[in-house]
Structures are given as structure tokens and as C-alpha cells.
Design a protein around this motif. Structure first.
Motif, mmCIF file in Angstrom:
data_model
loop_
_atom_site.group_PDB
_atom_site.id
_atom_site.type_symbol
_atom_site.label_atom_id
_atom_site.label_comp_id
_atom_site.label_asym_id
_atom_site.label_seq_id
_atom_site.Cartn_x
_atom_site.Cartn_y
_atom_site.Cartn_z
ATOM 1 N N ALA A 1 -43.015 40.507 33.744
ATOM 2 C CA ALA A 1 -42.229 39.399 34.025
ATOM 3 C C ALA A 1 -40.618 39.328 33.458
ATOM 4 C CB ALA A 1 -42.800 37.976 33.804
ATOM 5 N N LEU A 2 -40.407 39.933 32.401
ATOM 6 C CA LEU A 2 -39.278 40.041 31.751
ATOM 7 C C LEU A 2 -38.473 41.343 32.195
ATOM 8 C CD1 LEU A 2 -40.446 39.345 28.124
ATOM 9 C CD2 LEU A 2 -39.336 37.646 29.815
ATOM 10 N N HIS A 3 -37.119 41.107 32.236
ATOM 11 C CA HIS A 3 -36.316 42.313 32.381
ATOM 12 C C HIS A 3 -36.386 43.197 31.432
ATOM 13 C CE1 HIS A 3 -32.581 44.594 33.134
ATOM 14 N NE2 HIS A 3 -32.710 44.047 34.402
ATOM 15 N N TRP A 4 -36.252 44.360 31.552
ATOM 16 C CA TRP A 4 -36.251 45.514 30.524
ATOM 17 C C TRP A 4 -35.582 45.413 29.240
ATOM 18 C CZ3 TRP A 4 -33.022 49.166 28.937
ATOM 19 C CH2 TRP A 4 -31.803 49.577 29.795
ATOM 20 N N ARG A 5 -34.303 44.990 29.732
ATOM 21 C CA ARG A 5 -33.200 44.643 28.448
ATOM 22 C C ARG A 5 -33.770 43.366 27.854
ATOM 23 N NH1 ARG A 5 -29.706 46.092 32.897
ATOM 24 N NH2 ARG A 5 -28.291 48.092 32.310
ATOM 25 N N GLN A 6 -34.346 42.385 28.300
ATOM 26 C CA GLN A 6 -34.760 41.138 27.676
ATOM 27 C C GLN A 6 -35.910 41.775 26.602
ATOM 28 O OE1 GLN A 6 -35.727 38.606 30.754
ATOM 29 N NE2 GLN A 6 -34.795 37.108 29.351
ATOM 30 N N VAL A 7 -36.722 42.786 26.933
ATOM 31 C CA VAL A 7 -37.644 43.420 26.035
ATOM 32 C C VAL A 7 -36.997 44.185 25.030
ATOM 33 C CG1 VAL A 7 -39.387 44.902 25.888
ATOM 34 C CG2 VAL A 7 -39.218 43.574 27.985
ATOM 35 N N VAL B 1 -38.769 52.437 27.754
ATOM 36 C CA VAL B 1 -38.921 51.053 28.136
ATOM 37 C C VAL B 1 -38.199 50.775 29.644
ATOM 38 C CG1 VAL B 1 -38.426 48.596 27.647
ATOM 39 C CG2 VAL B 1 -39.295 50.098 25.787
ATOM 40 N N HIS B 2 -37.065 51.343 29.965
ATOM 41 C CA HIS B 2 -36.396 51.235 30.958
ATOM 42 C C HIS B 2 -37.197 51.790 32.229
ATOM 43 C CE1 HIS B 2 -32.436 52.226 33.557
ATOM 44 N NE2 HIS B 2 -33.259 51.469 34.061
ATOM 45 N N CYS B 3 -37.721 53.036 32.127
ATOM 46 C CA CYS B 3 -38.197 53.812 32.930
ATOM 47 C C CYS B 3 -39.755 53.323 33.184
ATOM 48 C CB CYS B 3 -38.183 55.352 32.615
ATOM 49 S SG CYS B 3 -36.578 56.118 32.418
ATOM 50 N N ALA C 1 -30.413 34.361 20.531
ATOM 51 C CA ALA C 1 -29.540 33.998 21.500
ATOM 52 C C ALA C 1 -29.276 34.802 22.786
ATOM 53 C CB ALA C 1 -28.374 33.401 20.685
ATOM 54 N N ALA C 2 -29.072 35.880 22.465
ATOM 55 C CA ALA C 2 -28.882 36.790 23.646
ATOM 56 C C ALA C 2 -29.826 36.937 24.493
ATOM 57 C CB ALA C 2 -28.400 38.225 23.129
ATOM 58 N N PHE C 3 -31.097 36.840 24.072
ATOM 59 C CA PHE C 3 -32.388 36.793 24.781
ATOM 60 C C PHE C 3 -32.232 35.721 25.590
ATOM 61 C CE2 PHE C 3 -36.945 35.706 25.263
ATOM 62 C CZ PHE C 3 -37.488 36.674 25.825
ATOM 63 N N ALA C 4 -32.094 34.558 25.224
ATOM 64 C CA ALA C 4 -32.119 33.267 25.787
ATOM 65 C C ALA C 4 -31.233 33.203 27.107
ATOM 66 C CB ALA C 4 -31.987 32.206 25.075
ATOM 67 N N ILE C 5 -30.100 33.863 26.796
ATOM 68 C CA ILE C 5 -28.782 33.732 27.887
ATOM 69 C C ILE C 5 -29.460 34.516 29.127
ATOM 70 C CG2 ILE C 5 -26.536 34.679 28.306
ATOM 71 C CD1 ILE C 5 -25.847 33.645 25.571
#
Length: 304
Positions: A86-92, A79-81, A205-209
Motif C-alpha cells: 500500500a505504500l510507495h516504494w520511496r516511502q518504504v 525495493v524499487h523493483c 516528516a518526509a515520510f508524512a509529506i
């Protein structure tokens, strides 16, 4: 301690992820047959113990979560590579992890539930590895404990407050992991298999932050502008720069006494001819006097 520039490296997000890591380990151990979701060292140990006893079913019970954990690491790296949206890969990753843990609440077989939980832990351990530039782990404590004690020892030897702050950061993550385990065990006692939904809520909650953008530059006029080395000084000041700020940056490249070395020539205008002559072209102009009849080619003529 300064605030992290990226929200993914912030203490706030690290606290939530450490709580989720302790929660998952407590849930899988207390509610799903004594298997560790994060501590794969313990699973490998128990797998070897059951293998030595000839208990093939017990070996598989502890071996499958290890394989699922490894698969989660691979998926997070892919997923990172390769993922772009529109979302950051860490959000995914956090969104996938929250969905996987929510599905665990409805999975009846313990082996399958442990595999999905370990898969989510593998994605988390691969995706969140730093806070303020320091290597950390939100799903286990052994590395954090080592780093904490090393920084405390460096503080005692050097009396540098930075080491003390780093050590307290690692001890804080360990405390958050332990708090997540307490919360997980408390929820298991009251909600049973559905307790993992609480951990899924933490990840939401982490996803929203992570929508907080700390890399956006400040508004114009709010912060003082630093003086650039190319910015011209006021007239009459000693050492004032007499060329335009960007004139030399746009000047053509000139060969500089070597077939593979080029420099940017000073543009014509405020200082006359370029300060770096082309190859083979002797300098016929003195810096502060009339033209000279014979002058050696100047390779490094300083620019003011």
C-alpha cells in the motif's frame, strides 16, 4: 516554477532530504571519527592514503563505509523493483532510513555506526534523484554545483528565465545541505551520539509529506473539458464531423493494400459504406454521384 506532479519530485521534499544529507555528513565526521557518510570520494581518498602508509586498520576504517554505501544503493534498487504494498516504494526507503539512523544513536563502535549511516545515505542517493524533472543529489553538492553554474551560464548567454530558475534551484539545494551540516554540528555539540535522532525525525516528516497525492485528477465539473478531436461539432458548422465519436474506434480492422498493414474501416451508418475497402474489392460508389461501372480500387480514401 510549477509545482511537481509527484510529491517525490517536489521542492518541499527535496529541501528536507538535503537537510538530512548535510546532517548525516556532519554527524559522521564530527562525532564518529572523521568519516564521511555521503562523500565517498573523500573516504576512498583517505583509504588510499592509509593503504600507502601501511595502516591497515585505518584503511578498513574508511573502506567499510564505502561498501555499506554501495549496499544501500543495491537494497534501494531491489525495493524499487520487487516491493509492492500500500505504500510507495520511496516511502518504504525513507522509513527504513529513519529506522536505521535511529539505531545509530545506540551503536557504540564508530565503525559500525558509520557503516549504518552510509548504508542509509546509499538508499537515499538512489531513491531521490530528481526535482521537477531535473537530476539532483540530496546527499552531495558537486553535481548540484556543476548544474547550477551551467544553468547560470546558459542564462547569461540566452537570457531565458528557465535557466535562471533551474540555477537557483540547484543553489537552493546546496544551501539546504549546508544548513543541514550547521544543524548537525550544533546538535552534536549538545546531544553527542544521540544527535542523529534529529535527522531521523526529519525523515519521518518526509515520510508524512509523501502521503500527499498530487496525481489525483480534479473533481468533475471543476475544470473545463478540452475539446477532443473526435468530438462532433455543432450541426451546420463547416467541416462538421458526421460520425459518432467512438464508432470508428470500435470498427473492425481491414487489410489496407499490404499483407501487414491494417486500418480501421468506417462503420456503416452516417456515411454509408466503409471508407477503406477490403483487399481486392473495387470501389463501385462515387463520393458525390451515382455508381460507376469501372472504378479503380481506392487505397487511401479520405475520411471526413
Amino acid at each position: 516554477m510549477e509545482r511537481a506532479r509527484q510529491i517525490s519530485d517536489s521542492i518541499e521534499l527535496g529541501v528536507i532530504m538535503a537537510l538530512a544529507g548535510g546532517f548525516m555528513d556532519a554527524y559522521s565526521y564530527m562525532a564518529r571519527g572523521g568519516v564521511f557518510a555521503n562523500a565517498q570520494t573523500g573516504n576512498i581518498l583517505l583509504c588510499g592514503v592509509h593503504l600507502s602508509e601501511g595502516d591497515w586498520a585505518g584503511m578498513v576504517h574508511y573502506a567499510l563505509p564505502v561498501l555499506a554505501f554501495a549496499a544501500g544503493i543495491v537494497i534501494a534498487d531491489l525495493v524499487h523493483c520487487r516491493f509492492s504494498s500500500a505504500l510507495h516504494w520511496r516511502q518504504v526507503i525513507v522509513l527504513l532510513e529513519a529506522a536505521a539512523l535511529l539505531a545509530v544513536a545506540f551503536i557504540v563502535p564508530d565503525v559500525a555506526a558509520n557503516c549504518v549511516t552510509s548504508f542509509a545515505c546509499g538508499m537515499q542517493v538512489e531513491s531521490f534523484r530528481k526535482i521537477h524533472g531535473h537530476g539532483i543529489a540530496t546527499t552531495m553538492c558537486i553535481g548540484n554545483l556543476r548544474s547550477a553554474m551551467q544553468n547560470m551560464d546558459d542564462y547569461l548567454l540566452n537570457r531565458d528565465r528557465g535557466f535562471l530558475e533551474n540555477g537557483m534551484l540547484y543553489f537552493g539545494l546546496i544551501a539546504c545541505f549546508a544548513a543541514g551540516a550547521v544543524l548537525g554540528n550544533w546538535c552534536v555539540g549538545r546531544l553527542g551520539h544521540m544527535a542523529i535522532g534529529v535527522c531521523s525525525g526529519l525523515l519521518v516528516a518526509a515520510f508524512a509529506i509523501m502521503f500527499i497525492d498530487r496525481e489525483r485528477p480534479p473533481a468533475q465539473g471543476r475544470s473545463p473539458v478540452a475539446r477532443s478531436p473526435w468530438r462532433p461539432r455543432a450541426p451546420g458548422v463547416k467541416g462538421a464531423c458526421r460520425r459518432l465519436p467512438c464508432a470508428r474506434q470500435n470498427a473492425p480492422l481491414v487489410r489496407f493494400g499490404h499483407p501487414f498493414v491494417f486500418k480501421r474501416a468506417r462503420p456503416h451508418g452516417t456515411m454509408g459504406k466503409p471508407c477503406i475497402p477490403s483487399k481486392g474489392a473495387p470501389s463501385t460508389t462515387s463520393r458525390n454521384g451515382p455508381p460507376r461501372e469501372s472504378a479503380k480500387p481506392s487505397r487511401t480514401r479520405p475520411c471526413r
